[in-house]
Design a protein around this motif. Structure first.
Motif, PDB file in Angstrom:
ATOM      1  N   LEU A 160       4.765  -5.021   3.979  1.00 60.95           N
ATOM      2  CA  LEU A 160       4.763  -4.490   5.723  1.00 60.95           C
ATOM      3  C   LEU A 160       5.610  -4.012   6.255  1.00 60.95           C
ATOM      4  N   PHE A 161       5.109  -4.028   7.531  1.00 62.10           N
ATOM      5  CA  PHE A 161       5.641  -3.165   8.163  1.00 62.10           C
ATOM      6  C   PHE A 161       5.807  -4.103   9.484  1.00 62.10           C
ATOM      7  N   ARG A 162       6.984  -4.573   9.505  1.00 64.25           N
ATOM      8  CA  ARG A 162       7.610  -5.740  10.279  1.00 64.25           C
ATOM      9  C   ARG A 162       6.644  -5.678  11.963  1.00 64.25           C
ATOM     10  N   LYS A 207       1.168  -4.624  10.048  1.00 63.07           N
ATOM     11  CA  LYS A 207       0.942  -3.683   9.548  1.00 63.07           C
ATOM     12  C   LYS A 207       1.226  -3.372   8.202  1.00 63.07           C
ATOM     13  N   TRP A 208      -0.059  -3.359   7.722  1.00 64.76           N
ATOM     14  CA  TRP A 208       0.679  -2.530   6.383  1.00 64.76           C
ATOM     15  C   TRP A 208       0.735  -0.771   5.941  1.00 64.76           C
ATOM     16  N   ARG A 209       1.847  -0.724   5.221  1.00 59.85           N
ATOM     17  CA  ARG A 209       2.153   0.737   4.920  1.00 59.85           C
ATOM     18  C   ARG A 209       1.966   1.300   4.208  1.00 59.85           C
ATOM     19  N   SER A 210       0.768   1.997   3.629  1.00 61.88           N
ATOM     20  CA  SER A 210       0.527   2.859   2.523  1.00 61.88           C
ATOM     21  C   SER A 210       1.786   4.524   2.314  1.00 61.88           C
ATOM     22  N   GLN A 211       1.728   4.461   1.119  1.00 57.13           N
ATOM     23  CA  GLN A 211       3.438   5.621   1.209  1.00 57.13           C
ATOM     24  C   GLN A 211       3.241   5.959  -0.259  1.00 57.13           C
ATOM     25  N   ILE A 212       3.851   7.163  -0.330  1.00 57.48           N
ATOM     26  CA  ILE A 212       3.528   7.341  -1.988  1.00 57.48           C
ATOM     27  C   ILE A 212       4.897   8.521  -1.875  1.00 57.48           C
ATOM     28  N   SER A 213       5.292   8.717  -3.075  1.00 59.09           N
ATOM     29  CA  SER A 213       6.823   9.428  -3.411  1.00 59.09           C
ATOM     30  C   SER A 213       6.263  10.522  -4.225  1.00 59.09           C
ATOM     31  N   LEU A 214       6.472  11.789  -3.140  1.00 58.93           N
ATOM     32  CA  LEU A 214       6.273  13.355  -4.287  1.00 58.93           C
ATOM     33  C   LEU A 214       7.442  13.931  -3.999  1.00 58.93           C
ATOM     34  N   GLN A 215       7.704  14.428  -5.161  1.00 54.49           N
ATOM     35  CA  GLN A 215       8.698  15.097  -5.642  1.00 54.49           C
ATOM     36  C   GLN A 215      10.508  14.537  -4.528  1.00 54.49           C
ATOM     37  N   ILE A 255       5.898   9.831   1.432  1.00 57.67           N
ATOM     38  CA  ILE A 255       4.847  10.379   2.019  1.00 57.67           C
ATOM     39  C   ILE A 255       4.696   9.077   2.836  1.00 57.67           C
ATOM     40  N   SER A 256       4.401   8.692   4.181  1.00 59.69           N
ATOM     41  CA  SER A 256       3.362   7.643   4.876  1.00 59.69           C
ATOM     42  C   SER A 256       2.396   8.515   4.430  1.00 59.69           C
ATOM     43  N   LEU A 257       1.387   7.441   3.970  1.00 64.04           N
ATOM     44  CA  LEU A 257      -0.302   7.303   4.498  1.00 64.04           C
ATOM     45  C   LEU A 257      -0.822   6.862   5.048  1.00 64.04           C
ATOM     46  N   GLY A 258      -0.273   6.358   5.640  1.00 62.92           N
ATOM     47  CA  GLY A 258      -1.056   5.416   7.635  1.00 62.92           C
ATOM     48  C   GLY A 258      -0.622   4.390   7.258  1.00 62.92           C
ATOM     49  N   GLU A 259      -0.850   2.772   8.403  1.00 64.77           N
ATOM     50  CA  GLU A 259      -0.688   1.199   8.361  1.00 64.77           C
ATOM     51  C   GLU A 259      -2.157   1.318   8.770  1.00 64.77           C
ATOM     52  N   TYR A 260      -2.460   0.443   8.025  1.00 68.37           N
ATOM     53  CA  TYR A 260      -3.538  -0.847   7.666  1.00 68.37           C
ATOM     54  C   TYR A 260      -3.872  -1.903   8.194  1.00 68.37           C
ATOM     55  N   VAL A 261      -4.867  -2.218   8.599  1.00 68.26           N
ATOM     56  CA  VAL A 261      -4.889  -3.514   9.096  1.00 68.26           C
ATOM     57  C   VAL A 261      -4.763  -4.588   7.577  1.00 68.26           C
ATOM     58  N   THR A 262      -5.078  -4.332   6.659  1.00 75.36           N
ATOM     59  CA  THR A 262      -5.364  -5.185   5.519  1.00 75.36           C
ATOM     60  C   THR A 262      -4.416  -4.766   4.002  1.00 75.36           C
ATOM     61  N   GLN A 263      -4.672  -5.635   3.529  1.00 75.87           N
ATOM     62  CA  GLN A 263      -3.020  -5.216   2.027  1.00 75.87           C
ATOM     63  C   GLN A 263      -4.464  -3.955   0.945  1.00 75.87           C
ATOM     64  N   GLU A 264      -5.521  -4.453   1.257  1.00 71.67           N
ATOM     65  CA  GLU A 264      -6.661  -4.304   0.334  1.00 71.67           C
ATOM     66  C   GLU A 264      -7.001  -2.137   0.483  1.00 71.67           C
ATOM     67  N   GLU A 265      -7.064  -2.304   2.301  1.00 72.33           N
ATOM     68  CA  GLU A 265      -7.109  -0.816   2.876  1.00 72.33           C
ATOM     69  C   GLU A 265      -5.956   0.313   2.705  1.00 72.33           C
ATOM     70  N   ALA A 298      -3.963  -0.612   0.302  1.00 70.72           N
ATOM     71  CA  ALA A 298      -3.455  -0.037  -1.492  1.00 70.72           C
ATOM     72  C   ALA A 298      -5.261   0.630  -1.996  1.00 70.72           C
ATOM     73  N   ALA A 299      -6.310   1.127  -1.040  1.00 70.96           N
ATOM     74  CA  ALA A 299      -6.909   2.316  -1.410  1.00 70.96           C
ATOM     75  C   ALA A 299      -6.455   3.472  -1.192  1.00 70.96           C
ATOM     76  N   ALA A 300      -5.426   3.944   0.383  1.00 71.14           N
ATOM     77  CA  ALA A 300      -5.270   4.394   0.319  1.00 71.14           C
ATOM     78  C   ALA A 300      -4.108   5.722  -0.305  1.00 71.14           C
ATOM     79  N   PHE A 301      -3.162   4.673  -1.416  1.00 67.41           N
ATOM     80  CA  PHE A 301      -2.840   4.805  -1.755  1.00 67.41           C
ATOM     81  C   PHE A 301      -2.761   5.351  -3.654  1.00 67.41           C
ATOM     82  N   ASP A 302      -4.478   4.285  -4.177  1.00 67.97           N
ATOM     83  CA  ASP A 302      -5.326   4.998  -4.922  1.00 67.97           C
ATOM     84  C   ASP A 302      -5.397   6.098  -4.722  1.00 67.97           C
ATOM     85  N   LYS A 303      -6.476   6.391  -3.549  1.00 67.09           N
ATOM     86  CA  LYS A 303      -6.419   8.125  -2.959  1.00 67.09           C
ATOM     87  C   LYS A 303      -6.062   9.019  -3.794  1.00 67.09           C
ATOM     88  N   ALA A 304      -4.632   8.379  -2.802  1.00 71.84           N
ATOM     89  CA  ALA A 304      -3.458   9.801  -2.890  1.00 71.84           C
ATOM     90  C   ALA A 304      -3.145   9.953  -4.367  1.00 71.84           C
TER      91      ALA A 304
END
Length: 196
Positions: free
Chosen positions: A49-51, A55-63, A67-77, A79-85
């Protein structure tokens, strides 16, 4: 990795690829997510959660980099962005929040992209999925305070009681920062003639 992702394709109409986000919320998660410090925890992997925006921030670690994948209205959205990445990055062995079958259609289009293009596409999806808080350029609602925030090119212009006042502040900053010979290419919320 592409062969692993292509193996996800070929789903029939009506199966998991056609599920809505509401159905996605009810699906079992593959792995329990690690919780983050109090107040910022999510039940999903790669989501916090980005206070300031609520909004809910999706992020992934690489090397070693986050890396931020964006901020979403819901946790599920988010989480789906994280899953795709992570599915793009790690293929079928990826640890996901939801079953990989849900992403078969999306992954078939993402396999043709580079990593940077995948990240850009997910971030664009975050922006388009959000319910925009203002119809004006450079203006957003800070939900915690109920005040309107004006910002131009990473420059904080202030908080305002109304959306229109924030839009005027953006316009004034835009006109002040633009070179006199480039005013034809400047975009404002209200007609430039109202500021003379």
């Amino acid at each position: 990795m592409r062969n692993e992702l292509e193996a996800l394709g070929g789903a029939e109409e009506g199966d998991a690829t056609a599920l809505s986000l509401s159905a996605l919320r009810m699906m079992p998660r593959r792995q329990e997510a690690q919780t983050t410090p109090a107040g910022r925890s999510s039940k999903f992997r790669g989501v916090t959660l980005f206070r300031p925006t609520g909004k809910w921030r999706s992020q992934i670690s690489l090397q070693g980099k986050t890396i931020s994948l964006g901020e979403y209205v819901t946790q599920e959205e988010a989480a789906a962005a994280f899953d795709k990445a992570v599915l793009y990055k790690d293929g079928c062995k990826a640890k996901l929040n939801f079953p990989s079958e849900y992403y078969a259609e999306d992954m078939s289009s993402l396999t043709a992209l580079s990593w940077a293009e995948v990240v850009a596409a997910l971030r664009l999806g975050a922006r388009s999925s959000q319910s925009h808080t203002s119809a004006f350029r450079g203006v957003s609602l800070l939900r915690q305070t109920g005040r309107w925030h004006a910002q131009r090119a990473q420059v904080h212009l202030g908080f305002f009681s109304t959306e229109v006042k924030a839009a005027h502040a953006y316009d004034l900053a835009t006109l002040a920062l633009s070179a006199p010979d480039r005013t034809a290419a400047v975009f404002t919320n209200f007609p430039r003639s109202s500021y003379r």
